[in-house]
Write a protein that holds these residues in place. Structure first.
Motif, PDB file in Angstrom:
ATOM      1  N   ASN A 116       0.817  -1.219   0.000  1.00 20.43           N
ATOM      2  CA  ASN A 116       0.000   0.000   0.000  1.00 20.43           C
ATOM      3  C   ASN A 116       0.846   1.263   0.000  1.00 20.43           C
ATOM      4  O   ASN A 116       0.325   2.349  -0.193  1.00 20.43           O
ATOM      5  N   TYR A 117       2.136   1.118   0.216  1.00 17.02           N
ATOM      6  CA  TYR A 117       3.036   2.269   0.294  1.00 17.02           C
ATOM      7  C   TYR A 117       3.892   2.319  -0.966  1.00 17.02           C
ATOM      8  O   TYR A 117       4.673   1.407  -1.225  1.00 17.02           O
ATOM      9  N   SER A 118       3.757   3.382  -1.734  1.00 10.14           N
ATOM     10  CA  SER A 118       4.447   3.472  -3.024  1.00 10.14           C
ATOM     11  C   SER A 118       5.964   3.383  -2.875  1.00 10.14           C
ATOM     12  O   SER A 118       6.636   2.793  -3.723  1.00 10.14           O
ATOM     13  N   MET A 119       6.514   3.926  -1.806  1.00 16.10           N
ATOM     14  CA  MET A 119       7.964   3.854  -1.604  1.00 16.10           C
ATOM     15  C   MET A 119       8.411   2.404  -1.462  1.00 16.10           C
ATOM     16  O   MET A 119       9.476   2.025  -1.956  1.00 16.10           O
ATOM     17  N   PHE A 120       7.601   1.581  -0.811  1.00 14.40           N
ATOM     18  CA  PHE A 120       7.941   0.164  -0.674  1.00 14.40           C
ATOM     19  C   PHE A 120       8.065  -0.486  -2.036  1.00 14.40           C
ATOM     20  O   PHE A 120       9.022  -1.206  -2.315  1.00 14.40           O
ATOM     21  N   MET A 121       7.107  -0.231  -2.916  1.00 16.69           N
ATOM     22  CA  MET A 121       7.145  -0.843  -4.234  1.00 16.69           C
ATOM     23  C   MET A 121       8.297  -0.287  -5.075  1.00 16.69           C
ATOM     24  O   MET A 121       8.905  -1.018  -5.848  1.00 16.69           O
ATOM     25  N   THR A 122       8.619   0.983  -4.895  1.00 18.05           N
ATOM     26  CA  THR A 122       9.791   1.547  -5.587  1.00 18.05           C
ATOM     27  C   THR A 122      11.050   0.801  -5.149  1.00 18.05           C
ATOM     28  O   THR A 122      11.860   0.385  -5.984  1.00 18.05           O
ATOM     29  N   LEU A 123      11.211   0.623  -3.850  1.00 17.44           N
ATOM     30  CA  LEU A 123      12.373  -0.097  -3.330  1.00 17.44           C
ATOM     31  C   LEU A 123      12.375  -1.548  -3.812  1.00 17.44           C
ATOM     32  O   LEU A 123      13.404  -2.080  -4.226  1.00 17.44           O
ATOM     33  N   ALA A 124      11.213  -2.203  -3.756  1.00 15.58           N
ATOM     34  CA  ALA A 124      11.103  -3.613  -4.116  1.00 15.58           C
ATOM     35  C   ALA A 124      11.402  -3.867  -5.588  1.00 15.58           C
ATOM     36  O   ALA A 124      11.832  -4.953  -5.954  1.00 15.58           O
ATOM     37  N   ASN A 125      11.177  -2.878  -6.422  1.00 12.56           N
ATOM     38  CA  ASN A 125      11.393  -3.017  -7.863  1.00 12.56           C
ATOM     39  C   ASN A 125      12.760  -2.523  -8.321  1.00 12.56           C
ATOM     40  O   ASN A 125      13.062  -2.572  -9.510  1.00 12.56           O
ATOM     41  N   THR A 126      13.579  -2.054  -7.413  1.00 17.74           N
ATOM     42  CA  THR A 126      14.881  -1.517  -7.787  1.00 17.74           C
ATOM     43  C   THR A 126      15.829  -2.644  -8.152  1.00 17.74           C
ATOM     44  O   THR A 126      16.085  -3.545  -7.360  1.00 17.74           O
ATOM     45  N   LYS A 127      16.356  -2.578  -9.366  1.00 13.34           N
ATOM     46  CA  LYS A 127      17.283  -3.604  -9.854  1.00 13.34           C
ATOM     47  C   LYS A 127      18.717  -3.284  -9.469  1.00 13.34           C
ATOM     48  O   LYS A 127      19.491  -4.172  -9.113  1.00 13.34           O
ATOM     49  N   THR A 128      19.080  -2.022  -9.567  1.00 13.25           N
ATOM     50  CA  THR A 128      20.435  -1.578  -9.260  1.00 13.25           C
ATOM     51  C   THR A 128      20.350  -0.265  -8.502  1.00 13.25           C
ATOM     52  O   THR A 128      19.555   0.606  -8.861  1.00 13.25           O
ATOM     53  N   TYR A 129      21.137  -0.147  -7.461  1.00 15.20           N
ATOM     54  CA  TYR A 129      21.171   1.095  -6.688  1.00 15.20           C
ATOM     55  C   TYR A 129      22.614   1.479  -6.444  1.00 15.20           C
ATOM     56  O   TYR A 129      23.430   0.645  -6.025  1.00 15.20           O
ATOM     57  N   THR A 130      22.921   2.736  -6.699  1.00 15.14           N
ATOM     58  CA  THR A 130      24.258   3.247  -6.425  1.00 15.14           C
ATOM     59  C   THR A 130      24.194   4.145  -5.196  1.00 15.14           C
ATOM     60  O   THR A 130      23.536   5.182  -5.210  1.00 15.14           O
ATOM     61  N   LEU A 131      24.847   3.686  -4.142  1.00 17.52           N
ATOM     62  CA  LEU A 131      24.962   4.468  -2.919  1.00 17.52           C
ATOM     63  C   LEU A 131      26.071   5.479  -3.142  1.00 17.52           C
ATOM     64  O   LEU A 131      27.211   5.095  -3.423  1.00 17.52           O
ATOM     65  N   PRO A 132      25.752   6.762  -3.050  1.00 10.68           N
ATOM     66  CA  PRO A 132      26.786   7.771  -3.324  1.00 10.68           C
ATOM     67  C   PRO A 132      27.906   7.764  -2.282  1.00 10.68           C
ATOM     68  O   PRO A 132      27.792   7.126  -1.231  1.00 10.68           O
ATOM     69  N   VAL A 133      28.937   8.467  -2.579  1.00 12.05           N
ATOM     70  CA  VAL A 133      30.059   8.632  -1.654  1.00 12.05           C
ATOM     71  C   VAL A 133      29.519   9.127  -0.317  1.00 12.05           C
ATOM     72  O   VAL A 133      28.639   9.981  -0.268  1.00 12.05           O
ATOM     73  N   THR A 134      30.023   8.546   0.778  1.00 10.20           N
ATOM     74  CA  THR A 134      29.645   9.000   2.112  1.00 10.20           C
ATOM     75  C   THR A 134      30.865   9.603   2.786  1.00 10.20           C
ATOM     76  O   THR A 134      31.937   9.686   2.182  1.00 10.20           O
ATOM     77  N   ASN A 135      30.701   9.979   4.024  1.00  8.65           N
ATOM     78  CA  ASN A 135      31.824  10.527   4.783  1.00  8.65           C
ATOM     79  C   ASN A 135      32.910   9.487   5.052  1.00  8.65           C
ATOM     80  O   ASN A 135      34.008   9.837   5.458  1.00  8.65           O
ATOM     81  N   MET A 136      32.614   8.181   4.786  1.00 10.71           N
ATOM     82  CA  MET A 136      33.591   7.133   5.101  1.00 10.71           C
ATOM     83  C   MET A 136      33.808   6.118   3.989  1.00 10.71           C
ATOM     84  O   MET A 136      34.652   5.236   4.126  1.00 10.71           O
ATOM     85  N   SER A 137      33.035   6.200   2.915  1.00 13.43           N
ATOM     86  CA  SER A 137      33.137   5.180   1.862  1.00 13.43           C
ATOM     87  C   SER A 137      33.005   5.784   0.477  1.00 13.43           C
ATOM     88  O   SER A 137      32.327   6.798   0.294  1.00 13.43           O
ATOM     89  N   GLU A 138      33.629   5.111  -0.463  1.00 13.08           N
ATOM     90  CA  GLU A 138      33.471   5.472  -1.866  1.00 13.08           C
ATOM     91  C   GLU A 138      32.077   5.057  -2.340  1.00 13.08           C
ATOM     92  O   GLU A 138      31.378   4.309  -1.657  1.00 13.08           O
ATOM     93  N   GLU A 139      31.712   5.485  -3.516  1.00 10.90           N
ATOM     94  CA  GLU A 139      30.454   5.076  -4.128  1.00 10.90           C
ATOM     95  C   GLU A 139      30.400   3.553  -4.233  1.00 10.90           C
ATOM     96  O   GLU A 139      31.398   2.902  -4.531  1.00 10.90           O
ATOM     97  N   ARG A 140      29.221   2.983  -3.945  1.00 10.03           N
ATOM     98  CA  ARG A 140      29.018   1.534  -4.031  1.00 10.03           C
ATOM     99  C   ARG A 140      27.767   1.259  -4.857  1.00 10.03           C
ATOM    100  O   ARG A 140      26.767   1.948  -4.712  1.00 10.03           O
ATOM    101  N   THR A 141      27.822   0.244  -5.696  1.00  7.76           N
ATOM    102  CA  THR A 141      26.677  -0.145  -6.513  1.00  7.76           C
ATOM    103  C   THR A 141      26.214  -1.531  -6.090  1.00  7.76           C
ATOM    104  O   THR A 141      27.015  -2.453  -5.974  1.00  7.76           O
TER     105      THR A 141
END
Length: 176
Positions: free
Chosen positions: A85-110
């Motif tokens: 019932n929550y659109s964000m849940f379905m967006t997350l559930a359908n995500t095939k690839t996600y790139t986590l951007p650079v953080t204060n402690m890590s490089e970009e991760r896919t």
């Protein structure tokens, strides 16, 4: 691979949970939402009961094995039906690839989904064009688990598979 002191948004943590199955992100979110993992798990159990689950008891926020942590296919259906019932849940559930951007402690991760019904990155033989998410899971005790959703025209189906095993034949491994 989230490190102590690493700064991530709630949305980034949710993608880590749903795409990468990052258990540490589950614990971080549990503490942020409820103040402690214990309080969050109590809320999970209360919500499961509210949804009508009769064969579910949670002891952690991520599904790691514990003899007191269990569920049934029917209860997983009830939980997922509500989450959808929550659109964000379905967006997350359908995500095939996600790139986590650079953080204060890590490089970009896919990260790539482990759901072979929606993406061929890990498996080529399972793709199903009408599938929309939802989540895979695996522990040595629980086996391979999948909650999936498919929609074609006016027909929609939720499938729950618990306890599947990996079988290797002729050098090829499949989940059965």
């Amino acid at each position: 691979g989230i490190q102590a002191g690493e700064q991530l948004t709630v949305e980034q943590l949710l993608y880590c949970v749903m795409v990468q199955s990052a258990n540490e992100a589950c614990y971080i979110l549990a503490e942020a939402v409820s103040g402690s993992v214990y309080a969050f798990v109590e809320e999970m159990n209360a919500e499961a009961e509210r949804l009508g689950c009769e064969d579910t008891h949670f002891v952690n926020p991520c599904g790691l094995h514990d003899p007191e942590h269990y569920t049934s296919a029917w209860d997983m259906y009830l939980i997922v039906k509500e989450a959808m019932n929550y659109s964000m849940f379905m967006t997350l559930a359908n995500t095939k690839t996600y790139t986590l951007p650079v953080t204060n402690m890590s490089e970009e991760r896919t990260f790539h989904t482990t759901n072979g019904l929606i993406d061929r990155w890990r498996y080529t033989e399972y793709i199903y064009p009408y599938a929309q998410g939802i989540k895979t899971g695996h522990t040595s005790d629980a086996g391979y688990c999948l909650v999936s959703y498919a929609e074609q025209g006016s027909r929609s189906l939720i499938g729950v598979v618990l306890g599947a095993q990996a079988v290797t034949e002729n050098g090829s491994t499949t989940i059965q």
